[in-house]
Design an enzyme around this catalytic site. Sequence first.
Site, PDB file in Angstrom:
ATOM      1  N   GLU A  90       0.805  -1.204   0.000  1.00 28.14           N
ATOM      2  CA  GLU A  90       0.000   0.000   0.000  1.00 28.14           C
ATOM      3  C   GLU A  90       0.847   1.266   0.000  1.00 28.14           C
ATOM      4  O   GLU A  90       1.942   1.307   0.549  1.00 28.14           O
ATOM      5  CB  GLU A  90      -0.942  -0.021   1.194  1.00 28.14           C
ATOM      6  CG  GLU A  90      -2.029  -1.040   0.942  1.00 28.14           C
ATOM      7  CD  GLU A  90      -2.961  -1.212   2.117  1.00 28.14           C
ATOM      8  OE1 GLU A  90      -4.160  -1.328   1.877  1.00 28.14           O
ATOM      9  OE2 GLU A  90      -2.499  -1.215   3.247  1.00 28.14           O
ATOM     10  N   CYS A 103       3.404   8.263   1.509  1.00 31.52           N
ATOM     11  CA  CYS A 103       3.887   7.230   2.435  1.00 31.52           C
ATOM     12  C   CYS A 103       4.107   5.953   1.616  1.00 31.52           C
ATOM     13  O   CYS A 103       3.160   5.408   1.045  1.00 31.52           O
ATOM     14  CB  CYS A 103       2.837   7.033   3.519  1.00 31.52           C
ATOM     15  SG  CYS A 103       3.258   5.740   4.685  1.00 31.52           S
ATOM     16  N   CYS A 110       6.491  -7.755   6.832  1.00 25.38           N
ATOM     17  CA  CYS A 110       7.643  -7.282   7.597  1.00 25.38           C
ATOM     18  C   CYS A 110       8.050  -8.363   8.578  1.00 25.38           C
ATOM     19  O   CYS A 110       7.200  -9.029   9.162  1.00 25.38           O
ATOM     20  CB  CYS A 110       7.310  -6.001   8.352  1.00 25.38           C
ATOM     21  SG  CYS A 110       8.719  -5.328   9.274  1.00 25.38           S
ATOM     22  N   CYS A 114       6.360  -6.295  15.130  1.00 27.67           N
ATOM     23  CA  CYS A 114       5.972  -5.484  16.286  1.00 27.67           C
ATOM     24  C   CYS A 114       4.551  -5.850  16.705  1.00 27.67           C
ATOM     25  O   CYS A 114       3.697  -6.105  15.872  1.00 27.67           O
ATOM     26  CB  CYS A 114       6.064  -3.998  15.935  1.00 27.67           C
ATOM     27  SG  CYS A 114       7.729  -3.481  15.487  1.00 27.67           S
ATOM     28  N   CYS A 117       1.460  -3.789  15.216  1.00 28.76           N
ATOM     29  CA  CYS A 117       1.477  -3.453  13.787  1.00 28.76           C
ATOM     30  C   CYS A 117       0.891  -4.580  12.943  1.00 28.76           C
ATOM     31  O   CYS A 117       1.320  -5.729  13.049  1.00 28.76           O
ATOM     32  CB  CYS A 117       2.900  -3.162  13.342  1.00 28.76           C
ATOM     33  SG  CYS A 117       3.049  -2.924  11.555  1.00 28.76           S
ATOM     34  N   GLY A 166       6.592  -2.542   5.888  1.00 31.15           N
ATOM     35  CA  GLY A 166       7.960  -3.040   5.823  1.00 31.15           C
ATOM     36  C   GLY A 166       8.963  -2.217   6.603  1.00 31.15           C
ATOM     37  O   GLY A 166       8.703  -1.074   6.984  1.00 31.15           O
ATOM     38  N   GLU A 167      10.109  -2.835   6.854  1.00 31.53           N
ATOM     39  CA  GLU A 167      11.210  -2.162   7.539  1.00 31.53           C
ATOM     40  C   GLU A 167      12.247  -1.778   6.476  1.00 31.53           C
ATOM     41  O   GLU A 167      12.972  -2.637   5.970  1.00 31.53           O
ATOM     42  CB  GLU A 167      11.809  -3.115   8.588  1.00 31.53           C
ATOM     43  CG  GLU A 167      13.116  -2.661   9.216  1.00 31.53           C
ATOM     44  CD  GLU A 167      13.118  -1.213   9.677  1.00 31.53           C
ATOM     45  OE1 GLU A 167      12.286  -0.829  10.511  1.00 31.53           O
ATOM     46  OE2 GLU A 167      13.972  -0.438   9.195  1.00 31.53           O
ATOM     47  N   SER A 220      11.407   4.521  15.507  1.00 33.73           N
ATOM     48  CA  SER A 220      10.191   4.053  16.170  1.00 33.73           C
ATOM     49  C   SER A 220      10.573   3.441  17.510  1.00 33.73           C
ATOM     50  O   SER A 220      11.022   2.306  17.574  1.00 33.73           O
ATOM     51  CB  SER A 220       9.495   3.009  15.281  1.00 33.73           C
ATOM     52  OG  SER A 220       9.052   3.631  14.092  1.00 33.73           O
ATOM     53  N   LEU A 221      10.384   4.208  18.563  1.00 33.19           N
ATOM     54  CA  LEU A 221      10.884   3.783  19.879  1.00 33.19           C
ATOM     55  C   LEU A 221       9.814   3.033  20.677  1.00 33.19           C
ATOM     56  O   LEU A 221      10.040   1.904  21.115  1.00 33.19           O
ATOM     57  CB  LEU A 221      11.383   5.013  20.646  1.00 33.19           C
ATOM     58  CG  LEU A 221      12.222   4.733  21.883  1.00 33.19           C
ATOM     59  CD1 LEU A 221      13.494   3.963  21.551  1.00 33.19           C
ATOM     60  CD2 LEU A 221      12.584   6.043  22.595  1.00 33.19           C
ATOM     61  N   HIS A 222       8.719   3.679  20.956  1.00 31.90           N
ATOM     62  CA  HIS A 222       7.530   3.043  21.560  1.00 31.90           C
ATOM     63  C   HIS A 222       7.638   2.611  23.011  1.00 31.90           C
ATOM     64  O   HIS A 222       6.645   2.145  23.589  1.00 31.90           O
ATOM     65  CB  HIS A 222       7.047   1.832  20.741  1.00 31.90           C
ATOM     66  CG  HIS A 222       6.902   2.100  19.291  1.00 31.90           C
ATOM     67  ND1 HIS A 222       6.145   3.132  18.797  1.00 31.90           N
ATOM     68  CD2 HIS A 222       7.431   1.471  18.209  1.00 31.90           C
ATOM     69  CE1 HIS A 222       6.208   3.120  17.469  1.00 31.90           C
ATOM     70  NE2 HIS A 222       6.980   2.139  17.093  1.00 31.90           N
ATOM     71  N   CYS A 348      -1.961   5.313  10.240  1.00 31.96           N
ATOM     72  CA  CYS A 348      -0.830   4.553  10.733  1.00 31.96           C
ATOM     73  C   CYS A 348      -1.229   3.174  11.202  1.00 31.96           C
ATOM     74  O   CYS A 348      -2.115   3.039  12.023  1.00 31.96           O
ATOM     75  CB  CYS A 348      -0.268   5.235  11.960  1.00 31.96           C
ATOM     76  SG  CYS A 348       1.055   6.282  11.583  1.00 31.96           S
TER      77      CYS A 348
END
Length: 392
Positions: A90, A103, A110, A114, A117, A166-167, A220-222, A348
């Site tokens: 996407e 984006c 991925c 996570c 996600c 994806g990363e 991306s810490l979270h 997101c």
Amino acid sequence: MVNLLQFDRGALAEWCEQQGEQAFRATQLFRWIHQRGERDFAAMSNLAKSFRDKLVASAEVVDLAVASEQVAEDGTIKWLFDVGAGDAVETVFIPETGRGTLCISSQAGCAVNCRFCATGHQGFSRNLTTAEIVAQLWHAEFELRRRLGLREGERAITNVVMMGMGEPLQNYSQLVPALRTMLDDHGYGLSRRRVTVSTSGVVPMIDRLRDDCPVALAVSLHAPDDALRDELVPLNRKYPIAELLASARRYLERAPRDFITIEYCMLDGVNDSPAQAEALLALLHGDGTAAAPGLACKVNLIPFNPFAASGLKRSPAARVAAFAAVLQDGGIVTTIRKTRGDDIAAACGQLAGEVQDRTRVVERRARAAPVRVALPASRRSAGEPVAPGRRS
Ligand code: SAH
Ligand code: SF4
């Protein structure tokens, strides 16, 4: 047949030389493709007929196949591209006053997995090629120019964020030529500050990006501590927070901006307490000593976009605001991301839901109305699964 979207300008020059053409021809060809959106070689009037014939015989510019396109009430557009073998990715366009952000996805699925996600839940299928990464921009830019009636030289897309599926730093070799094409003055001419790579923290690749192609960086810490981050972002077990922040500090030496964006997805009762805000502040602010060096950063709090399989909930707005206040009072610029494209699941973490059942891609494609399907806001309540993907 070679797909010319695979090449940055340097690689295109090499290819042209192999065809017996001078390198400057590559720049002309590159401009036709990336500045004018031309894929018909016969129309490239400043190229010699002999070269055009060679191109027709051996090269192509391959657009992505649109499986579906949705337009949200706020103007956000989400394309689902069929990339073959049951995989789809996407791409989301987010219009704002004075700018247009695209984006872009870097992988089908991925591997980082996570907890919050949908792409992660879907699992990893494959890396996208440079051509497929660039084609998302090529398709969106020239499609939008046509629709918006923009004149030559006017751009629809002013910013790119690698925050789709994806990363990106786990697809490094394909990512970098794509970034170069975005930045190239003969290509899309985007400034380094307006191209952002978002990563869950692949430390060695942050260092390589710094040397090879520094663009804006989002981490991306979270979570404010390793115990929690190990659970939310499994890659943390390999590259814990201290190493991640150290690589972010090294990145700043070459970055086009003097701060790193820290992304923090707000999960109800998981990472959103006032104590965790204090811990995050201490971590990012530091005290200037070697033991707590801190990081020049801005924090972007992302309200979690829920999907059923996650078992997680979005933090209430008041809790997000209180969390933001702690950081802000501590001197860290903090924003709360406005959710965009909500009614088409383009926010997101929502993207992958649509693609989760890969076997349905072809079926959906057949069903998809031509273009510009404005969905009723009632779609979710009508029982359509709300899934995660990305970008707000
Ligand atoms: N893999 C990269 C880039 C893609 S994810 C990364 O993780 O940074 C882009 C952003 O969307 C990340 O900050 C990610 O944490 C966030 N995200 C993923 N799932 C989400 C969800 N369900 N709700 C809100 N944000 C989400
Ligand atoms: Fe992969 Fe990013 Fe999703 Fe984590 S948040 S699973 S790294 S796409």
